[in-house]
Design a protein around this motif. Structure first.
Motif, short mmCIF file in Angstrom:
data_model
loop_
_atom_site.label_atom_id
_atom_site.label_comp_id
_atom_site.label_asym_id
_atom_site.label_seq_id
_atom_site.Cartn_x
_atom_site.Cartn_y
_atom_site.Cartn_z
N LEU A 1 1.45 -2.97 12.11
CA LEU A 1 0.04 -3.16 11.73
C LEU A 1 -0.08 -4.13 10.54
O LEU A 1 -0.95 -5.00 10.54
CB LEU A 1 -0.59 -1.82 11.35
N VAL B 1 3.21 9.65 -2.07
CA VAL B 1 2.11 9.36 -1.14
C VAL B 1 0.76 9.78 -1.72
O VAL B 1 -0.29 9.32 -1.27
CB VAL B 1 2.33 10.02 0.25
N ASP C 1 -1.43 -0.55 2.31
CA ASP C 1 -1.24 0.91 2.48
C ASP C 1 -0.02 1.19 3.36
O ASP C 1 0.81 2.04 3.04
CB ASP C 1 -2.50 1.51 3.11
N GLU C 2 0.10 0.45 4.46
CA GLU C 2 1.22 0.67 5.39
C GLU C 2 2.56 0.31 4.72
O GLU C 2 3.55 1.04 4.86
CB GLU C 2 1.05 -0.17 6.66
N TYR D 1 -11.20 5.77 6.87
CA TYR D 1 -9.95 5.01 6.91
C TYR D 1 -8.88 5.83 7.61
O TYR D 1 -8.78 7.04 7.41
CB TYR D 1 -9.47 4.70 5.48
N MET D 2 -8.09 5.15 8.43
CA MET D 2 -6.93 5.82 9.03
C MET D 2 -5.75 4.85 9.05
O MET D 2 -5.84 3.75 9.57
CB MET D 2 -7.24 6.27 10.46
N GLY D 3 -4.65 5.27 8.45
CA GLY D 3 -3.42 4.49 8.51
C GLY D 3 -2.59 4.89 9.71
O GLY D 3 -3.01 5.74 10.52
N SER D 4 -1.41 4.29 9.84
CA SER D 4 -0.58 4.61 11.00
C SER D 4 -0.11 6.07 10.98
O SER D 4 0.29 6.60 12.01
CB SER D 4 0.62 3.67 11.07
N SER D 5 -0.21 6.72 9.81
CA SER D 5 0.10 8.15 9.75
C SER D 5 -0.86 8.94 10.64
O SER D 5 -0.49 9.98 11.19
CB SER D 5 -0.04 8.67 8.32
N TRP E 1 9.98 9.00 11.35
CA TRP E 1 8.90 8.88 12.33
C TRP E 1 9.40 8.42 13.68
O TRP E 1 8.75 8.60 14.69
CB TRP E 1 7.83 7.93 11.79
N ILE F 1 -1.96 7.90 13.45
CA ILE F 1 -1.45 7.75 14.82
C ILE F 1 -0.35 8.78 15.07
O ILE F 1 -0.29 9.39 16.14
CB ILE F 1 -0.89 6.31 15.01
N GLU G 1 -10.34 9.78 4.03
CA GLU G 1 -9.28 8.84 4.39
C GLU G 1 -8.03 9.59 4.85
O GLU G 1 -7.56 10.49 4.16
CB GLU G 1 -8.96 7.94 3.18
N GLY H 1 8.29 5.06 14.97
CA GLY H 1 8.61 4.25 13.80
C GLY H 1 8.25 2.79 14.00
O GLY H 1 8.24 2.30 15.13
N ASP I 1 -4.21 9.42 5.59
CA ASP I 1 -3.04 8.59 5.29
C ASP I 1 -1.78 9.45 5.26
O ASP I 1 -1.79 10.60 5.72
CB ASP I 1 -3.24 7.83 3.97
N ALA I 2 -0.71 8.91 4.69
CA ALA I 2 0.57 9.62 4.69
C ALA I 2 0.53 10.88 3.83
O ALA I 2 1.40 11.74 3.96
CB ALA I 2 1.68 8.68 4.21
N ALA I 3 -0.47 10.97 2.95
CA ALA I 3 -0.57 12.17 2.12
C ALA I 3 -1.26 13.31 2.86
O ALA I 3 -1.10 14.47 2.50
CB ALA I 3 -1.33 11.84 0.83
N GLN J 1 -5.37 -2.20 4.40
CA GLN J 1 -4.54 -1.43 5.34
C GLN J 1 -3.09 -1.93 5.33
O GLN J 1 -2.15 -1.13 5.35
CB GLN J 1 -5.11 -1.49 6.75
N MET K 1 -8.57 10.74 -0.05
CA MET K 1 -8.86 12.18 0.04
C MET K 1 -9.46 12.48 1.42
O MET K 1 -10.34 11.80 1.87
CB MET K 1 -9.87 12.53 -1.06
N LEU L 1 -1.50 6.87 -2.76
CA LEU L 1 -1.95 5.86 -1.81
C LEU L 1 -3.45 5.57 -1.92
O LEU L 1 -3.88 4.42 -1.77
CB LEU L 1 -1.59 6.27 -0.38
#
Lengths: 137, 150
Positions: free
Chosen positions: B118, B20, B52-53, A58-62, A86, A64, A25, B112, A27-29, B49, A1, B23
């Motif tokens: 990661l 998503v 998650d990825e 938290y941070m995912g590659s989303s 992407w 980035i 967090e 991509g 993320d992709a959502a 992580q 969230m 997640l």
């Protein structure tokens, strides 16, 4: 969230800077919400954006992808369309190597590691003091 | 379909719909069970992580908004954190995705592949196989057992 909040500040030089505080967090959502929030602030006249990551756990590659998109928006360019995949990122990017209009405040260790490992950290100034960060625009 | 957690023969599994929005639940699941197994915080965070990825990739690039499911299983292991991901999306082997060039300037870099990159960086091993049921990806991270853990 993820929670997103923003405040408008003015630099000593008179520039309008929006401070976007992210908590929770990313993320992709939620990355699309961050891009949209930034888009609205830029549309409302923000000349610089400071992403406050103090409370971002938290941070995912989303994240980035979001950073890259916001960097393009703040430089007056179109962000990539996530619907096109992407990989669309490589079709257009910010016009300069270093993005002066977008800065980062207080990334926590996990987030900092993602920025570092993906090679994104070198494109943005990273600050630890909000007042100094705003004044630096 | 809602998320379902199972415990069978020491293995712990969570099955989620391909969305998503799930997640956060996946990260919590891996975080909690890594701690329960006694993994140190850094190894657990890396695995959270990586999972998650990979699950994001399955949902976004595998199912592409079509309905589906992802199963996240954590089998017991004495030395490693092991997470096995299964899905029935079209065949996709993330271990074959080329690493992005992170030294490129922002304009030239490709977006991509960063998630897979990661996940590879954060785990010690990543293996893929195609089964009758679909894709199966196994992530392994050797961890340091926290003092006091069984």
């Amino acid at each position: 969230m993820l929670q997103i909040a923003s405040e408008q500040e003015t630099t000593p030089g008179g520039k309008s800077v929006a401070v976007i505080s992210l908590s929770g967090e990313l993320d992709a959502a939620s990355f699309g919400d961050v891009i949209e929030h930034a888009r609205q602030l830029i549309g409302a006249g923000a000349q610089g954006l400071l992403l406050d990551m103090t409370e971002l756990a938290y941070m995912g590659s989303s994240g980035i992808f979001a950073l890259h998109s916001i960097a393009m928006l703040v430089q007056g360019e179109s962000p990539p369309d996530p619907e096109q995949g992407w990989a669309a990122l490589h079709t257009a990017g910010p016009s300069s190597e270093f993005v002066e209009q977008l800065k980062i405040l207080n990334p926590q260790p996990q987030v900092d590691r993602v920025l570092e490992r993906t090679g994104m950290k070198r494109f943005f100034e990273v600050h630890t003091d909000r007042t100094q960060a705003v004044a630096s625009f | 379909m809602s998320a379902v957690a199972e415990h069978t023969a020491g293995s712990i599994a969570l099955e989620i719909p391909a969305s998503v929005d799930e997640l956060g639940r996946v990260r919590t699941f891996v975080r909690q069970h890594a701690a329960m197994l006694g993994a140190d915080d850094a190894s657990a965070a890396d695995m959270v992580q990586a999972v998650d990825e990979c699950v994001t990739n399955i949902i976004v690039h595998g199912y592409r908004d079509e309905p589906g499911w992802v199963r996240i299983e954590m089998p017991p292991d004495d030395h490693d954190l092991v997470v096995r991901l299964s899905d029935d999306a079209p065949p996709f082997d993330p271990t074959q995705v080329p690493a992005p060039d992170i030294n490129l300037p922002l304009r030239e870099r490709r977006g991509g592949g960063m998630g897979v990159f990661l996940a590879r960086e954060l785990t010690d091993r990543m293996s893929y196989r195609r089964t009758a049921a679909g894709n199966e990806l196994t992530l392994v991270k050797t961890y340091r057992r926290e003092q006091g853990a069984e």
